[in-house]
Design an enzyme around this catalytic site. Structure first.
Site, short mmCIF file in Angstrom:
data_model
loop_
_atom_site.label_atom_id
_atom_site.label_comp_id
_atom_site.label_asym_id
_atom_site.label_seq_id
_atom_site.Cartn_x
_atom_site.Cartn_y
_atom_site.Cartn_z
N SER A 9 0.87 -1.18 0.00
CA SER A 9 0.00 0.00 0.00
C SER A 9 0.90 1.23 0.00
CB SER A 9 -0.94 -0.02 1.20
OG SER A 9 -0.23 -0.26 2.39
N GLU A 11 1.29 5.56 0.76
CA GLU A 11 0.72 6.71 1.48
C GLU A 11 1.15 8.03 0.83
OE1 GLU A 11 0.75 6.45 5.76
OE2 GLU A 11 1.36 8.55 5.90
N ALA A 45 -4.14 16.99 11.76
CA ALA A 45 -4.89 16.99 13.01
C ALA A 45 -5.68 18.28 13.15
CB ALA A 45 -3.94 16.82 14.19
N ASP A 102 -1.96 14.73 16.40
CA ASP A 102 -1.24 15.66 17.28
C ASP A 102 -1.66 17.05 16.91
OD1 ASP A 102 0.57 13.87 18.65
OD2 ASP A 102 1.52 13.59 16.69
N GLN A 169 4.51 2.89 12.51
CA GLN A 169 5.44 4.01 12.31
C GLN A 169 6.68 3.42 11.62
OE1 GLN A 169 6.14 6.91 11.58
NE2 GLN A 169 5.40 7.86 13.45
N GLN A 205 15.95 16.23 6.52
CA GLN A 205 14.51 16.15 6.80
C GLN A 205 14.21 14.90 7.63
OE1 GLN A 205 12.18 15.31 3.38
NE2 GLN A 205 10.33 16.23 4.17
N PHE A 209 12.70 14.92 11.44
CA PHE A 209 11.34 14.41 11.57
C PHE A 209 11.31 13.20 12.53
CE2 PHE A 209 7.78 12.05 9.35
CZ PHE A 209 6.78 12.91 9.79
N HIS A 259 3.70 -1.18 3.69
CA HIS A 259 3.08 0.13 3.44
C HIS A 259 4.22 1.13 3.23
CE1 HIS A 259 -0.06 3.24 3.99
NE2 HIS A 259 0.84 3.91 4.69
P1 FAD Z 1 -3.17 6.69 20.30
O1 FAD Z 1 -3.24 5.27 19.89
O2 FAD Z 1 -4.37 7.30 20.92
O3 FAD Z 1 -1.93 6.82 21.29
C1 FAD Z 1 -1.41 8.09 21.66
C2 FAD Z 1 -0.66 8.01 22.99
O4 FAD Z 1 -1.59 7.80 24.04
C3 FAD Z 1 0.34 6.85 23.09
O5 FAD Z 1 1.44 7.31 23.81
C4 FAD Z 1 -0.41 5.79 23.87
O6 FAD Z 1 0.46 4.95 24.62
C5 FAD Z 1 -1.28 6.64 24.78
N1 FAD Z 1 -2.55 6.03 25.14
C6 FAD Z 1 -3.46 5.49 24.28
N2 FAD Z 1 -4.55 5.06 24.96
C7 FAD Z 1 -4.30 5.34 26.26
C8 FAD Z 1 -5.07 5.18 27.46
N3 FAD Z 1 -6.28 4.61 27.45
N4 FAD Z 1 -4.52 5.61 28.62
C9 FAD Z 1 -3.29 6.19 28.64
N5 FAD Z 1 -2.53 6.38 27.54
C10 FAD Z 1 -3.04 5.96 26.37
N6 FAD Z 1 -0.93 12.06 12.28
C11 FAD Z 1 -1.74 12.96 11.67
O7 FAD Z 1 -1.96 14.04 12.21
N7 FAD Z 1 -2.32 12.70 10.46
C12 FAD Z 1 -2.14 11.50 9.83
O8 FAD Z 1 -2.69 11.27 8.75
C13 FAD Z 1 -1.30 10.51 10.45
N8 FAD Z 1 -1.13 9.30 9.90
C14 FAD Z 1 -0.39 8.36 10.57
C15 FAD Z 1 -0.28 7.07 10.01
C16 FAD Z 1 0.47 6.09 10.65
C17 FAD Z 1 0.55 4.70 10.04
C18 FAD Z 1 1.15 6.40 11.87
C19 FAD Z 1 1.99 5.36 12.55
C20 FAD Z 1 1.03 7.67 12.43
C21 FAD Z 1 0.25 8.66 11.80
N9 FAD Z 1 0.10 9.93 12.36
C22 FAD Z 1 -0.70 10.86 11.72
C23 FAD Z 1 0.76 10.31 13.61
C24 FAD Z 1 -0.15 10.11 14.84
O9 FAD Z 1 -1.28 10.94 14.75
C25 FAD Z 1 0.65 10.47 16.08
O10 FAD Z 1 1.69 9.52 16.27
C26 FAD Z 1 -0.14 10.65 17.36
O11 FAD Z 1 0.73 11.19 18.35
C27 FAD Z 1 -0.72 9.38 17.95
O12 FAD Z 1 -1.80 8.94 17.26
P2 FAD Z 1 -2.36 7.45 17.58
O13 FAD Z 1 -3.57 7.26 16.75
O14 FAD Z 1 -1.29 6.45 17.45
O15 FAD Z 1 -2.75 7.64 19.13
#
Ligand code: FAD
Length: 277
Positions: A9, A11, A45, A102, A169, A205, A209, A259
């Protein structure tokens, strides 16, 4: 299929200008030769790129390729998420990458969702099985995790809330990936965890990053990249070797797919796939 024996896939991020959109269209056309299972489009975000994300997703669908919209929930309300899900359904989108996201510094968190698990549960409750839901995985641990254990547990929680599969990631150390898959399996997670691969085409970069997003650049790679300075040709050649080797280790270890973070460029991804054939 791409010519590889496993699905790939791709991105993309939404372009900011009409010229960027045209350039991305040409990049997609080249990369479609790899027969991707789907192409995904990132989502800023706070909804900052919503229009660009949805229009890029739409363009991919109109080109006859399956598209996944990334969807982040930080700062969003249930009402706005419900509305956007309806828009995506009407567009014919069948796959989402559900994320917390974020917020840029300076924004208050607010909103009705705290974690990606809240979003996954909400999407399932609102739309049943209409969407295939992907979530993010962090083999080298999310930078804000309270502890490695709590991060693994958080990943298991969001999968159990209704995710079908996960994308990691990026990383350059395959041991971290295989350890992660083993550990989450012990927590009852058996959905496919597809490694996210970042080709290396430039040095500064990537180094900047990676610090922010919890991806480690091993010391030897960092030093080699720094040593090449502005010699882009050497950086690219080195990057192709390193990333192709990584993919080969992953494929030999039985990953369910790959991916690619294309960064809206076709050359490096195409060359890596070519080498892996
Ligand atoms: P979560 O899974 O909610 O986790 C975030 C943090 O909270 C982690 O540290 C986790 O340990 C903690 N946590 C989760 N649940 C709990 C709980 N119940 N209690 C306490 N702590 C908890 N960002 C963008 O803005 N746009 C994108 O399109 C984008 N695409 C991405 C695609 C991929 C494949 C990846 C890997 C990342 C992407 N990101 C994107 C980055 C991502 O938004 C950030 O890494 C963000 O900080 C975390 O998102 P998450 O969905 O993993 O969060």
């Amino acid at each position: 299929m791409s010519g590889l024996k496993l699905p790939i896939s791709l991105e993309f991020f939404p372009p900011k200008t009409p010229e960027g959109a045209e350039k991305l269209r040409a990049v997609r056309e080249k990369l479609y030769a790899l027969k991707p299972e789907f192409c995904s489009v990132t989502y800023g975000a706070g909804g900052s790129t919503q229009e660009g994300t949805f229009s890029t997703v739409s363009a991919i669908l109109s080109e006859g390729v399956a598209a996944a919209s990334h969807f982040s929930c930080i700062g969003a309300t249930k009402a706005t998420v419900r509305e956007e899900l309806a828009t995506l359904q009407a567009m014919g989108v069948k796959r989402l990458v559900a994320l917390r996201g974020d917020l840029p510094s300076g924004y208050g968190a607010g909103g009705e969702f705290h974690y990606a698990s809240d979003l996954v549960a909400f999407i399932r409750a609102e739309t049943g099985d209409d969407f295939h839901i992907e979530v993010a995985a962090y083999p080298e641990i999310h930078p804000q995790a309270k502890s490695p254990e709590s991060d693994l547990q958080a990943f298991a929680t969001k999968v159990k809330a209704g995710a079908n599969s996960a994308i990691t990631q990026y990383f350059y150390n395959s041991d971290a990936y295989f350890r992660f898959v083993d550990d989450v399996y012990k927590l009852g997670v058996d959905v496919p965890v597809v490694p996210g691969i970042m080709p290396i085409s430039s040095s500064s970069q990537l180094l900047r990053f990676s610090d922010a997003c919890g991806a480690e650049i091993p010391r030897w790679i960092r030093l080699r990249l720094q040593g090449y300075g502005d010699d882009i040709a050497s950086i690219k050649a080195f990057g192709l070797d390193v990333v192709s080797d990584l993919c080969e280790q992953l494929i030999n270890g039985g990953v369910p797919g790959i991916h690619f973070y294309t960064m809206n460029q076709s050359a490096a991804t195409s060359e890596i796939v070519e080498r892996l054939k």
